[in-house]
Design an enzyme around this catalytic site. Structure first.
Site, short mmCIF file in Angstrom:
data_model
loop_
_atom_site.label_atom_id
_atom_site.label_comp_id
_atom_site.label_asym_id
_atom_site.label_seq_id
_atom_site.Cartn_x
_atom_site.Cartn_y
_atom_site.Cartn_z
N ASN A 1 -1.63 7.09 -2.46
CA ASN A 1 -2.85 6.82 -1.70
C ASN A 1 -3.67 5.70 -2.34
O ASN A 1 -4.87 5.82 -2.54
CB ASN A 1 -3.70 8.09 -1.56
CG ASN A 1 -4.87 7.89 -0.62
OD1 ASN A 1 -4.81 7.04 0.27
ND2 ASN A 1 -5.93 8.65 -0.82
N HIS B 1 0.87 -1.18 0.00
CA HIS B 1 0.00 0.00 0.00
C HIS B 1 0.90 1.22 0.00
O HIS B 1 1.70 1.41 0.91
CB HIS B 1 -0.94 0.01 1.21
CG HIS B 1 -1.93 1.12 1.13
ND1 HIS B 1 -3.19 0.96 0.58
CD2 HIS B 1 -1.82 2.44 1.46
CE1 HIS B 1 -3.81 2.12 0.61
NE2 HIS B 1 -3.01 3.04 1.12
N CYS B 2 0.78 2.04 -1.04
CA CYS B 2 1.72 3.16 -1.21
C CYS B 2 1.07 4.47 -0.77
O CYS B 2 0.10 4.93 -1.38
CB CYS B 2 2.16 3.25 -2.66
SG CYS B 2 3.32 4.60 -2.95
N PRO B 3 1.59 5.11 0.29
CA PRO B 3 1.00 6.38 0.74
C PRO B 3 1.20 7.51 -0.28
O PRO B 3 0.39 8.43 -0.32
CB PRO B 3 1.75 6.68 2.04
CG PRO B 3 2.99 5.88 1.99
CD PRO B 3 2.72 4.69 1.15
#
Ligand SMILES: [Zn+2]
Ligand SMILES: [Zn+2]
Length: 367
Positions: A160, A155-157
């Site tokens: 998002n 999950h890549c911040p």
């Protein structure tokens, strides 16, 4: 009423906060556009030829970079097909059983009709309690998205979004073009950066933009290059970030190369068969994200001995038949061939299918 209301407010706040890193990147990109195009090219560069070439190349890279970034952010991650969800009767059956072993028995029965080859560390069927489904191979539950994501990478911040089967190609292109963008700015800004220190630039506000443009582009280049090289290695090995941390478990045990089919096929699984689509942020990955061809033997297909060896699995691998080459039952075969992008499976003859069910490569199929 109050607790659920406050929970939804908290969830709403969280959702807004998750966009902050994306906004931060967007602001930096917008400023870099202003600094490069207006302050450097238009205000500071005097040579018209140089100005035109820089602006042309810059805009091509800029468009590809923003396009890939947009696609990574706004492509919805794919969730498992309904075949993997528990039916109403199976749910009831599972609820009635309180012993873990009896529940596993039910799950094993359902899994028999699905192309599932990976297991938990203890050898159990991978089941998501939250989504009430049998996890397809390479699928993981994301705690941020609160969903099971097909071929979840991480999950890549910064986008998002979950990076997984549906947007991994976009993510790779985003890394490649953002790196190219930063390297291009660094390279073309270098001589003006030197002029800044040698007092060769006129005393305007442009010189500070030139200075900070060089610092930020070179700093981002270093971090993007390391991330890009790491993901290139993952693509070559056909591993997700999660699988690089913890190798997938098959029935015959842990196998970090379980999904690797050799460099060329690993690359094509992400970027597709058509070369013209490789650099474009358009979906061209192979497969349906629910099932993945695997050699099912404890051999790394990238080892020089295996592709030419007498092992039928590796032989099939060299003949380009592993989309899908794993032993398939009727239902599994239907699941795989229902996706038109597995073009090679469409062309497989009955003989090929018989070849694929050779006992030497049916380790996973045995009860
Ligand atoms: Zn889930
Ligand atoms: Zn996620």
């Amino acid at each position: 009423m109050a607790p659920s209301g406050s929970r939804s407010i908290r969830r709403g706040c969280k959702r807004v906060l998750y966009w902050i890193p994306v906004l931060f990147i967007a602001l930096i990109v917008a400023w870099s556009y202003y600094a490069y195009v207006l302050q450097l090219c238009i205000e500071s560069i005097e040579d018209t030829g140089e100005k035109v070439v820089y602006l042309l190349v810059y805009h091509v890279v800029f468009v590809l970079f923003v396009w890939a970034y947009w696609q990574t952010i706004f492509t919805r991650p794919l969730n498992p097909l309904k075949e993997f969800h528990l039916s109403h009767s199976d749910k009831e059956l599972l609820e009635r059983e309180d012993r873990g072993e009896s529940q596993q028995e039910i799950l094993r029965r359902i899994a028999r009709d699905l192309p599932i080859y990976t297991r938990t560390n203890s050898g159990a069927i991978r089941f998501c309690d939250r989504c009430q489904l049998l996890k397809p191979d390479r699928c993981h539950h994301c705690s941020v998205c609160d969903k099971c994501i097909l071929k979840m990478d991480h999950h890549c911040p910064w986008v998002n979004n979950c990076v997984g089967f549906s947007n991994y190609k976009y993510f790779m292109l985003f890394l490649a073009y953002s790196l190219l963008y930063c390297l291009f700015i660094t390279a073309t800004d270098l001589q003006y950066f030197i002029k800044f220190w040698t007092k060769g630039l006129p005393d305007t506000q442009a010189k500070f933009h030139i200075l900070f443009l060089f610092f930020s582009a070179s700093m981002f280049s270093v971090s993007l290059a390391s991330l890009f090289i790491y993901h290139c290695w993952l693509v070559c090995k056909n591993r997700s970030t999660l699988e690089a941390v913890r190798a997938p478990v098959f029935r015959h045990g842990t196998d970090k190369n379980g999904f690797s089919l050799g460099f060329s096929k690993n690359f094509r699984q992400v970027f597709g068969d058509e070369v013209k689509f490789w650099p474009v942020p358009i979906f061209s990955s192979l497969g349906d994200g629910c099932s993945f061809p695997t050699c099912l033997v404890n051999l790394d297909p990238e080892l020089p001995s295996s592709p030419t060896g007498s092992n039928p699995a590796s032989k099939a691998a060299t003949e380009g038949r592993q989309f899908p080459s794993k032993p398939l039952r009727e239902s599994q075969s239907r699941l795989l061939t229902s996706t038109p992008s597995w073009s090679e499976s469409d062309g497989a003859t009955d003989k090929d299918k018989k070849g694929a069910s050779n006992p030497a490569i049916t380790i996973e199929n045995e009860a």
